[in-house]
Scaffold this motif. Structure first.
Motif, short mmCIF file in Angstrom:
data_model
loop_
_atom_site.label_atom_id
_atom_site.label_comp_id
_atom_site.label_asym_id
_atom_site.label_seq_id
_atom_site.Cartn_x
_atom_site.Cartn_y
_atom_site.Cartn_z
N LEU A 195 0.81 -1.21 0.00
CA LEU A 195 0.00 0.00 0.00
C LEU A 195 0.85 1.27 0.00
O LEU A 195 0.47 2.28 -0.59
CB LEU A 195 -0.95 -0.01 1.20
CG LEU A 195 -2.06 -1.06 1.12
CD1 LEU A 195 -2.82 -1.15 2.45
CD2 LEU A 195 -3.03 -0.75 -0.01
N SER A 196 2.02 1.21 0.64
CA SER A 196 2.91 2.38 0.61
C SER A 196 3.45 2.61 -0.80
O SER A 196 3.59 3.77 -1.24
CB SER A 196 4.06 2.21 1.61
OG SER A 196 4.89 1.11 1.27
N LYS A 208 2.13 5.14 -6.86
CA LYS A 208 1.51 4.91 -8.17
C LYS A 208 0.25 5.75 -8.34
O LYS A 208 -0.01 6.31 -9.41
CB LYS A 208 1.17 3.42 -8.33
CG LYS A 208 0.53 3.08 -9.67
CD LYS A 208 0.23 1.60 -9.77
CE LYS A 208 -0.40 1.25 -11.12
NZ LYS A 208 -0.67 -0.21 -11.24
N ARG A 209 -0.55 5.87 -7.28
CA ARG A 209 -1.82 6.60 -7.35
C ARG A 209 -1.64 8.11 -7.22
O ARG A 209 -2.60 8.86 -7.36
CB ARG A 209 -2.75 6.10 -6.25
CG ARG A 209 -3.20 4.66 -6.42
CD ARG A 209 -4.14 4.26 -5.29
NE ARG A 209 -4.59 2.88 -5.42
CZ ARG A 209 -5.62 2.50 -6.17
NH1 ARG A 209 -6.30 3.40 -6.85
NH2 ARG A 209 -5.97 1.22 -6.24
N MET A 261 7.56 -6.21 -5.23
CA MET A 261 6.32 -5.44 -5.19
C MET A 261 6.45 -4.12 -5.93
O MET A 261 5.54 -3.70 -6.66
CB MET A 261 5.91 -5.19 -3.74
CG MET A 261 5.36 -6.40 -3.04
SD MET A 261 4.64 -5.98 -1.43
CE MET A 261 3.94 -7.57 -0.97
N ALA A 262 7.58 -3.45 -5.75
CA ALA A 262 7.79 -2.17 -6.43
C ALA A 262 7.80 -2.35 -7.94
O ALA A 262 7.20 -1.55 -8.68
CB ALA A 262 9.10 -1.53 -5.96
N ARG A 263 8.45 -3.40 -8.38
CA ARG A 263 8.52 -3.65 -9.82
C ARG A 263 7.14 -4.04 -10.37
O ARG A 263 6.74 -3.61 -11.46
CB ARG A 263 9.53 -4.75 -10.10
CG ARG A 263 9.84 -4.96 -11.56
CD ARG A 263 11.03 -5.86 -11.75
NE ARG A 263 11.35 -6.03 -13.15
CZ ARG A 263 12.39 -6.70 -13.61
NH1 ARG A 263 13.22 -7.28 -12.77
NH2 ARG A 263 12.62 -6.79 -14.91
N PHE A 264 6.40 -4.84 -9.61
CA PHE A 264 5.08 -5.29 -10.05
C PHE A 264 4.09 -4.13 -10.07
O PHE A 264 3.26 -4.01 -10.97
CB PHE A 264 4.58 -6.39 -9.12
CG PHE A 264 3.44 -7.19 -9.66
CD1 PHE A 264 3.67 -8.39 -10.33
CD2 PHE A 264 2.14 -6.76 -9.50
CE1 PHE A 264 2.61 -9.13 -10.84
CE2 PHE A 264 1.07 -7.50 -10.00
CZ PHE A 264 1.32 -8.69 -10.67
N CYS A 265 4.19 -3.26 -9.07
CA CYS A 265 3.23 -2.17 -8.92
C CYS A 265 3.56 -0.97 -9.82
O CYS A 265 2.69 -0.44 -10.50
CB CYS A 265 3.18 -1.72 -7.46
SG CYS A 265 1.96 -0.44 -7.10
N LEU A 266 4.83 -0.57 -9.82
CA LEU A 266 5.22 0.66 -10.53
C LEU A 266 5.71 0.41 -11.96
O LEU A 266 5.68 1.31 -12.79
CB LEU A 266 6.33 1.38 -9.74
CG LEU A 266 5.95 1.85 -8.33
CD1 LEU A 266 7.18 2.41 -7.63
CD2 LEU A 266 4.84 2.89 -8.39
N ASN A 279 9.03 3.50 -12.29
CA ASN A 279 8.19 4.68 -12.51
C ASN A 279 7.69 5.23 -11.18
O ASN A 279 6.49 5.35 -10.93
CB ASN A 279 7.00 4.33 -13.42
CG ASN A 279 7.44 4.03 -14.83
OD1 ASN A 279 8.12 4.83 -15.47
ND2 ASN A 279 7.06 2.86 -15.34
N GLY A 280 8.61 5.54 -10.33
CA GLY A 280 8.29 6.06 -9.00
C GLY A 280 9.50 5.89 -8.10
O GLY A 280 10.39 5.08 -8.37
N ILE A 281 9.53 6.67 -7.02
CA ILE A 281 10.68 6.65 -6.11
C ILE A 281 10.38 5.76 -4.91
O ILE A 281 9.41 5.97 -4.19
CB ILE A 281 11.03 8.07 -5.64
CG1 ILE A 281 11.47 8.92 -6.83
CG2 ILE A 281 12.14 8.03 -4.58
CD1 ILE A 281 11.67 10.39 -6.49
N VAL A 282 11.23 4.74 -4.71
CA VAL A 282 11.14 3.86 -3.56
C VAL A 282 12.53 3.81 -2.93
O VAL A 282 13.53 3.61 -3.62
CB VAL A 282 10.72 2.43 -3.96
CG1 VAL A 282 10.71 1.50 -2.74
CG2 VAL A 282 9.34 2.45 -4.62
N VAL A 283 12.58 4.01 -1.60
CA VAL A 283 13.85 4.00 -0.88
C VAL A 283 13.82 2.87 0.15
O VAL A 283 12.86 2.72 0.91
CB VAL A 283 14.12 5.34 -0.17
CG1 VAL A 283 15.36 5.26 0.72
CG2 VAL A 283 14.29 6.46 -1.19
#
Length: 352
Positions: A90-91, A96-97, A115-120, A297-301
């Motif tokens: 969800l984070s 993405k949203r 998850m990041a790769r699947f979601c973004l 397609n988004g920033i994840v740290v």
């Protein structure tokens, strides 16, 4: 009034979970008053902790979820039971949203990447994301990638990492044309794996815009700060990272033992305390905690799982800087420029 930079927090991730995440957010908020947070986790656990930080609570939205990804879960397991319902997913989905500008988690690295790769999803042309992090050196700081997002990389992937790492260096290190080196077993062009030699040829013959290709670098060049960006595939990068962390702890252990061995050593420590404090500060891994997932397609740290509040706050600070300096746009522009330069090089060769 300037808009807030919103960070989504996986509050249940890591070895310590909310007891570290919320105090860390409060610390980062002190440094960056334009922050706001979307916090995901178990409300019964989070609410009492959040109430201890009224300033943080005023700029935070709490989202309840019962599911937390375990540190020992396999990525496939995490996707199967945690997709769309866990604090980690969800984070990421908040990014993405458009509800958040970046996501930060100290959770299971493999699950977070999956998850990041699947979601973004990955950016156009990028096949494999990479984990990039700041690395303390004798010259200051460098950026090293990939630190374990995936094992193995072909020549094109290494070149893409060089482009993305250089874009991050321009944002974080404020260097116009960062120097980039490929990690290898020697500096000679004939040494190393074929994929590394081929990547070196591509970077040497048609260096992408926005970076200066240095050539091959060896393991000891990372700590020396020979180049601004060190590029390698994830297996070697992760080993290098864990080796450096272990060496820092080893040196600290040696110093503590030496300074307590005799009464004269203890007296000497008192006179040299300022120097030892400076060394301890330089070796403190908390100051450079946080790996950025580049190529999505988004920033994840990703924060270190065992980070304390100060270390986790450093990861939030890094996410803040990535958003503030518009990292995503700069990476996309760098990749586009590199693509155009490659096409022009091929066209010129054909015209000849």
């Amino acid at each position: 009034m300037a808009s807030k930079i919103r960070i989504a927090l996986d509050a249940m991730g890591g070895d310590h979970g909310p007891s570290v995440v919320l105090p860390a957010a409060a610390l980062s908020l002190q440094r960056h008053p334009d922050l706001a947070f979307e916090i995901y986790g178990q409300e019964a656990v989070l609410r009492p902790l959040l109430d201890r930080h009224p300033t943080l609570a005023a700029v935070s939205t709490l989202h309840h979820t019962d599911i937390a990804i375990r540190m020992d879960d396999k990525p496939s397991q995490a996707l199967r039971y945690g997709r769309r319902v866990s604090s980690m997913w969800l984070s990421i989905e908040a990014v993405k949203r458009g509800q958040a500008d970046a996501a930060v988690s100290a959770g299971n690295t493999g699950a977070l990447m999956a998850m990041a790769r699947f979601c973004l999803h990955t950016m156009a042309r990028i096949e494999r994301p990479a984990i990039a992090a700041l690395w303390p050196t004798l010259r200051g700081e460098s950026i090293v990638l990939d630190l374990g997002a995936s094992i193995g990389a072909d020549a094109r992937a290494l070149v893409d990492m060089a482009v993305m790492g250089a874009a991050m260096a321009r944002v974080v290190l404020d260097i116009e044309a960062p120097s980039v080196g490929l990690l290898n077993i020697g500096v000679e062009e004939v040494k190393g794996l074929e994929m590394v030699r081929e990547a070196g040829r591509l970077l040497r013959e048609a260096p992408p815009p926005g970076l200066t290709y240095h050539g091959f670098v060896e393991g000891d060049d990372i700590g020396k700060g020979t180049v601004d960006v060190v590029v390698t595939e994830g297996f070697a990068g992760n080993i290098a990272l864990k080796t450096a962390e272990g060496t820092a702890k080893q040196i600290s252990g040696y110093l503590r033992a030496a300074m307590s061995r005799t009464i004269w050593a203890k007296i000497g420590y008192i006179f040299a305390k300022g120097a030892f404090d400076a060394l301890r500060d330089k070796l403190d891994p908390r100051k450079v905690n946080g790996g950025v997932f580049l190529g999505l397609n988004g920033i994840v740290v990703k924060s270190h799982g065992g980070a304390d509040a100060e270390g986790y706050a450093a990861a939030i600070d890094l996410a803040y800087d990535m958003v503030k300096q518009d990292l995503m746009r700069k990476i996309i522009e760098s990749l586009d420029l590199d693509q155009r330069a490659a096409v022009e090089t091929v066209s010129a060769g054909g015209d000849a």
